[in-house]
Design a protein around this motif. Structure first.
Motif: not given
Length: 213
Positions: A26-32, A50-52, A55-64, A41-46
């Protein structure tokens, strides 16, 4: 160049199976989706958080770090591309037919892939630059993939001739991605198939087998 970095890191990274982790998928789908919308170049983890909808910590636990997320996205999309091309080949197909099938599968993947479609439309030169980056490691990876397929189809073929032919095919494919042709229509699988069978396959056969007589 972000695209160059993405492809280079993907080529050097071991495969990861995401099937057992739907949250990661789900995170990678949102990143794509985010990269296709605003550019890699403009994509951020934040933005991805938001798109996924996670929760913020759920994403950062996998991709810090952002680089970790970009690496994972690059690897998955490269794997998808190679799997799509390989999956488009029928067992027992002649080399000529396999060439046509692979060309259709590759061009269809690029045309429908949201990030690659954006790059081809907005920055066609980035496709060539990415292939040439980092001592052309990504380009050689593509040549290796094509050469292995040609060698399997022509086990008696000359290895040097096959390598040269694979290099030609990779260069042609890059130009089709960067500068989509008017003829054949890249949106028409039947036209792409006919073109690859009638134009590309004879070139490949000549390069692998050598001129007759």
């Amino acid at each position: 160049m972000e695209l160059a970095s993405l492809l280079t890191r993907a080529a050097a990274t071991a495969a990861v199976d995401d099937a057992a982790d739907p949250t990661r998928t789900r995170i990678l789908d949102a990143a794509l989706e985010e990269a296709a919308s605003v550019g890699l170049d403009r994509m951020t983890v934040e933005d991805v958080v938001r798109r996924s909808g996670l929760g913020r910590m759920t994403v950062y636990r996998r991709f810090s770090k952002r680089d970790d997320l970009v690496d994972a996205l690059a690897l998955r999309e490269c794997q998808r591309f190679l799997a799509t091309v390989a999956g488009g080949l029928d067992d027992g197909a002649t080399p000529e037919e396999a060439t046509a099938q692979a060309f259709v599968a590759a061009m269809s993947f690029v045309r429908t892939h949201p990030l690659l479609r954006r790059v081809a439309q907005a920055e066609p030169g980035a496709v060539i630059a990415a292939a040439a980056a980092r001592d052309r490691h990504v380009f050689r990876l593509g040549v290796d993939f094509i050469a292995a397929r040609l060698q399997a189809a022509r086990p008696e073929g000359d290895a040097r001739a096959i390598r040269r032919t694979a290099d030609l095919v990779a260069r042609l494919f890059l130009t089709y991605v960067a500068l989509p042709p008017d003829d054949p229509d890249p949106r028409d699988p039947a036209a792409l198939h006919a073109y690859a069978r009638d134009v590309l396959a004879p070139l490949i056969g000549l390069g692998v087998d050598g001129p007759a007589g």
